[in-house]
Design a protein around this motif. Structure first.
Motif, PDB file in Angstrom:
ATOM      1  N   ILE A 250      35.139  38.239  45.114  1.00 42.44           N
ATOM      2  CA  ILE A 250      35.180  38.506  46.549  1.00 42.44           C
ATOM      3  C   ILE A 250      33.757  38.591  47.118  1.00 42.44           C
ATOM      4  O   ILE A 250      33.501  38.164  48.258  1.00 42.44           O
TER       5      ILE A 250
ATOM      6  N   LEU B 103      36.740  42.691  51.637  1.00 38.57           N
ATOM      7  CA  LEU B 103      35.980  41.838  52.553  1.00 38.57           C
ATOM      8  C   LEU B 103      35.435  42.636  53.724  1.00 38.57           C
ATOM      9  O   LEU B 103      34.247  42.548  54.061  1.00 38.57           O
TER      10      LEU B 103
ATOM     11  N   GLU C 215      34.342  31.252  44.022  1.00 34.74           N
ATOM     12  CA  GLU C 215      34.435  32.491  43.247  1.00 34.74           C
ATOM     13  C   GLU C 215      33.482  32.479  42.052  1.00 34.74           C
ATOM     14  O   GLU C 215      33.018  33.521  41.608  1.00 34.74           O
TER      15      GLU C 215
ATOM     16  N   TYR D 195      37.347  40.337  39.723  1.00 32.99           N
ATOM     17  CA  TYR D 195      37.827  39.953  41.055  1.00 32.99           C
ATOM     18  C   TYR D 195      36.892  40.457  42.156  1.00 32.99           C
ATOM     19  O   TYR D 195      36.628  39.745  43.126  1.00 32.99           O
ATOM     20  N   LYS D 196      36.392  41.658  42.008  1.00 33.81           N
ATOM     21  CA  LYS D 196      35.461  42.191  43.004  1.00 33.81           C
ATOM     22  C   LYS D 196      34.231  41.300  43.128  1.00 33.81           C
ATOM     23  O   LYS D 196      33.740  41.040  44.235  1.00 33.81           O
TER      24      LYS D 196
ATOM     25  N   THR E  80      42.165  42.743  49.010  1.00 40.29           N
ATOM     26  CA  THR E  80      41.259  41.657  49.404  1.00 40.29           C
ATOM     27  C   THR E  80      40.699  41.909  50.795  1.00 40.29           C
ATOM     28  O   THR E  80      39.493  41.780  51.039  1.00 40.29           O
TER      29      THR E  80
END
Length: 343
Positions: free
Chosen positions: A142, A198, A74, A138-139, A194
């Motif tokens: 990912i 993805l 990450e 967070y994006k 999530t």
């Protein structure tokens, strides 16, 4: 059991093929798996000049299921949380796939709010959902996960199918995504977000999605955080021995029975996604504890955790107390190692 529905409706054909292979395994027995099996072991680490495993050193064959963890990807770091270079991990995944094994990947992500590790339990989930203060963080995480997953290609350039197991043991209190650090509804939203990121935003289509709680005693407990049949491809469960053999066998049997019942109701393959007894302090543990309890239960695979050192290991090394029994266990026709099934 088999159905053609996958969580990702744009999944590549090889992903469906992997799911069907996993289902076929459970008809013959169960695949034996090991975390970080070829990355390191007791007293050694992979160095590109040699390819080995403590499983191979003791039993003379490699596992059929290979577990890896992408914690730290990450942050786009060079090594994961257990000091495995991602470049090496990529090579080891390609080798395992080429040899006929299959790969499952977990993700011990750091806490995106506190910047602590997975075990730092500052509330974070609500802040990384859309509209939250750390959604963009967070994006970006990912995106880094996606870049690694999209780099996993075989010798023909096709993406390698992966059984992806994010946010596991969510019914425990030790991870920031676990109860009671987020609500069950927020957990389900995190799972959906999530998957959508993805598959939609970053076009990752080489994954099967695996849901795996820790210890449970009822189907209701197992399904507490379950995001839904349309968002999960494989059902898993994590369980370790901490007490006596008698207690563990009883708990393991109950848990596998619950897992089997839930999986049958949803027509999904199922597996022990983590299991083991640290330092294996029972010379007959493989035959008389593990296999005696799980054989014939319809599990697709059983994955033992990693071999870090003589102070923390789940597979015997040479001359370890349970090594002789492990060899006997590995010869059972229903315990499937690499080479025991056609690629």
């Amino acid at each position: 059991m088999s159905n053609f529905y996958l969580s990702d409706n744009l999944a590549h054909l090889q992903v469906l093929t992997l799911k069907q292979k996993i289902e076929k395994l459970s008809e013959r027995g169960y695949a034996f798996g090991h975390q970080d099996s070829t990355a390191y072991g007791v007293g050694w680490r992979y160095d590109k000049e040699s390819y080995s495993s403590d499983v191979f050193k003791v039993a003379g064959k490699f596992p059929l299921a290979y577990g890896f963890d992408i914690g730290q990807i990450e942050h786009n770091k060079d090594k994961n949380l257990d000091n495995v270079p991602f470049e090496d991990m990529r090579d080891l995944i390609k080798r395992a796939n080429s040899d006929g094994g299959f790969i499952t990947i977990s993700w011990h992500a750091d806490n995106p709010v506190s910047n602590g590790d997975s075990w730092e339990t500052t509330n974070a989930v609500k802040h990384i959902l859309k509209g939250g203060s750390h959604f963009e963080v967070y994006k970006n995480w990912i995106k880094n996960v996606a870049n690694f997953l999209l780099s996993l290609k075989d010798e023909k350039g096709a993406l390698i199918p992966i059984a992806f197991r994010p946010f596991h043991e969510m019914n425990g209190d030790w991870f920031w995504w676990g109860n009671p650090h987020c609500s069950t509804e927020d957990y389900k939203m995190l799972w959906l977000q999530t998957l959508n990121m993805l598959t939609g935003t970053f076009e990752v289509h080489n994954l099967l999605y695996v849901y795996s709680p820790n210890l449970v005693f009822t189907a209701k407990e197992y399904l507490l955080n379950y995001p839904g049949d349309n968002l999960v491809d494989i059902l898993g469960l994590d369980l370790y021995q901490h007490g006596s053999v008698v207690d563990f066998k009883s708990i393991l049997k109950t848990n596998v029975d619950v897992l089997k019942a839930v999986a049958k109701a949803s027509s999904k393959p199922y597996a022990l996604t983590e299991v083991g007894f640290d330092k294996v302090e029972d010379k007959n543990w493989w035959s008389s504890v593990l296999d005696e309890t799980v054989a014939g239960k319809g599990l697709a695979w059983v994955l033992l955790w990693r071999n870090d050192s003589k102070k923390h290991f789940f597979i015997p090394y040479l001359d370890q107390l349970s090594a002789s029994d492990f060899i006997s266990y590995s010869k059972k026709t229903h315990v499937l190692f690499l080479g025991d099934v056609e690629n």
